[in-house]
Design an enzyme around this catalytic site. Structure first.
Site, PDB file in Angstrom:
ATOM      1  N   ASP A   1    -137.566 -23.922  -2.451  1.00 14.41           N
ATOM      2  CA  ASP A   1    -138.272 -22.379  -1.258  1.00 14.41           C
ATOM      3  C   ASP A   1    -136.849 -22.054  -0.915  1.00 14.41           C
ATOM      4  O   ASP A   1    -136.628 -20.867  -0.099  1.00 14.41           O
ATOM      5  CB  ASP A   1    -139.089 -22.522  -0.469  1.00 14.41           C
ATOM      6  CG  ASP A   1    -139.786 -21.318   0.340  1.00 14.41           C
ATOM      7  OD1 ASP A   1    -139.853 -20.804  -0.441  1.00 14.41           O
ATOM      8  OD2 ASP A   1    -140.497 -22.124   1.414  1.00 14.41           O
TER       9      ASP A   1
ATOM     10  N   HIS B   1    -131.511 -14.347   3.230  1.00  6.88           N
ATOM     11  CA  HIS B   1    -130.891 -14.079   4.264  1.00  6.88           C
ATOM     12  C   HIS B   1    -129.620 -12.879   3.922  1.00  6.88           C
ATOM     13  O   HIS B   1    -129.308 -13.970   4.102  1.00  6.88           O
ATOM     14  CB  HIS B   1    -131.639 -13.998   5.976  1.00  6.88           C
ATOM     15  CG  HIS B   1    -133.577 -14.296   5.139  1.00  6.88           C
ATOM     16  ND1 HIS B   1    -134.724 -12.915   4.999  1.00  6.88           N
ATOM     17  CD2 HIS B   1    -134.499 -15.227   5.311  1.00  6.88           C
ATOM     18  CE1 HIS B   1    -135.443 -14.110   4.648  1.00  6.88           C
ATOM     19  NE2 HIS B   1    -135.886 -14.964   5.232  1.00  6.88           N
TER      20      HIS B   1
END
Ligand SMILES: [Zn+2]
Length: 453
Positions: free
Chosen positions: A319, A323
């Site tokens: 996953d 960012h």
């Protein structure tokens, strides 16, 4: 041999390569023991306990483990739309460095991967970068808005390996039923992000002891438990193939275990961060530990490991959710959820599951190579003579310190910064090409050395 000629350049020019002395672990072939591998023009030509043929290039892999190329069934590459956080090139290079030859990328880009053109774009970019095989996951609904079905067969024809609205749950049970029915028509796997959005609400961490102590809004385990129970039931109703992404709770593990016992076509994954960390990690309010679903309790963590041991959870997947530093460097409630994971996955898995929990190498390779191939149907997952070599080669004992500044990923939101991990990837071979090597020395034959220099 000239100084400065890289292992990669030699690999590219060599016609024959011999990998000697490694321990091959291939669960599908029930092999765990010394095997030498002979590669000609990228193809696996020979495999035996001892090969004494001459090759242009010989690698001594004693002390290292050779596995079929690892696959990460769940990553976010952020392109198109958020290239400051990651690109298909940087993300697939992070995959190669992390030991992965195959990755499935989720459709929550901007725009989302909901048309044939978007799927083709991802494949083109991945091919141009050449670091890993990238398998796009198409959106299940247009714009991932949960209202209109996508043209799944077109996405499939363009190369989508599965469909999902990952990032968002499909809130409406009626819509989820239609999605599953349609996916079944085209024989496509539906990957579900199973969280009840109303129970998640404004929550930023697991609801329990630590959320109370810290005074933070919690997300109950039931948010996942209810969604998994619903999705499993709808998979049973429709006969579709369901894969549950990022399982984080004991109750979801129990629901999936019971469903499998009934014969429902469901598979599931958990991520390294859920087996290495708990909600206690949030005690200093650091946003790097914010992720959806959230890090759970110690009891949940134990249940996930038990689920990996007994096969209720079929695979591990990172996953990987990049960012930018600017986005993630905010207070907990304002920072976006998600952690990067591809470059620490093998180290964390070996540290936690192998060295601390005592799982066998066969179990670990099954979680990262054999079963991802079965779940996603992307080929590979086992060694086969005559096919392009696809290998992950690692040292299960080598200790290293996690320094995100060194990562190929553009993002730095790694929850394992500063950790010392036992287990390090040494070589990644994807489709016969060397996509990563570190700390291994190639020994050229005299003839090759003369020709090459
Ligand atoms: Zn998700």
């Amino acid at each position: 041999m000239n100084e400065g000629i890289s292992t990669g350049e030699m690999w590219r020019s060599a016609e024959t390569i011999l990998l000697r002395g490694g321990r091959l672990v291939d669960p599908a072939a029930e092999i765990d023991g010394r095997q030498d591998l002979f590669i000609r023009r990228g193809r696996l030509e020979g495999m035996a306990a001892e090969i004494s043929r001459d090759a242009d290039l010989t690698f001594d892999l004693s002390g290292l483990v050779i596995a079929p190329g690892f696959g990460d069934a769940h990553v976010h590459l952020r392109e198109p739309g958020n290239e400051d956080a990651e690109t298909i090139a940087s993300g697939s290079l992070a995959a190669a460095r992390g030991g992965f030859t195959r990755i499935a990328c989720m459709p929550n880009t901007q725009p989302s991967l909901d048309t044939r053109g978007q799927i083709e774009y991802v494949l083109r970019q991945a091919q141009a970068a050449g670091h890993a095989r990238v398998y796009p996951v198409g959106a299940a609904t247009r714009g991932r808005e949960g209202a209109q079905l996508t043209e799944m067969h077109e996405l499939q024809a363009a190369g989508a390996v599965a469909v999902s609205d990952d990032g968002n749950p499909i809130a409406s049970s009626r819509m989820m039923r239609r999605v599953l029915e349609y996916a079944r028509t085209w024989g496509m796997l539906l990957i579900t992000h199973a969280e009840d959005p109303e129970l998640v609400g404004e929550g930023v961490m697991h609801e329990g002891y630590w959320s109370t102590v810290l005074g933070l809004q919690g997300i109950p385990a039931a948010a996942e438990g209810i969604a998994v129970a619903r999705d499993v039931r709808l998979a049973e109703l429709t006969g579709a193939r369901l894969h549950v992404a990022h399982v984080s709770t004991r109750e979801a593990v129990e629901t999936i275990r019971a469903a499998k016992a009934r014969g429902v076509a469901v598979t599931a994954e958990t991520a390294p961060h859920y087996i290495a960390l708990t909600d206690e990690a949030l005690k200093d309010y650091e946003s790097v530990y914010r992720v959806n679903p959230p890090l759970r309790s110690a009891e949940d963590r134990e249940a996930l490991i038990a689920g990996l041991r007994d096969g209720t959870l079929d695979i591990l997947a990172t996953d990987h959710a990049p960012h930018t530093v600017v986005a993630k460097d905010q207070e907990l409630a304002a920072a976006p959820p998600g952690m990067i994971g591809m470059e620490t996955a093998v180290g964390v898995t070996l540290e936690v599951l192998r060295h601390r929990e005592g799982l066998s190498l066969t179990e670990i390779v099954a979680l990262w190579a054999t079963r991802p191939a079965q779940v996603l149907g992307w080929g590979g997952g086992r060694l086969k003579l005559g096919e392009d070599a696809d290998l992950t080669i690692f040292d299960e004992e080598a200790s290293w310190q996690v320094e995100p500044e060194r990562f190929a990923s553009r993002a730095r939101n790694c929850p394992f910064r500063g950790w010392t991990l036992r287990g390090r990837v040494r070589m990644t071979v994807c489709g016969g090409r060397l996509t990563h090597s570190e700390g291994v020395t190639a020994c050229p034959s005299e003839r090759f050395q003369t020709e090459f220099s």
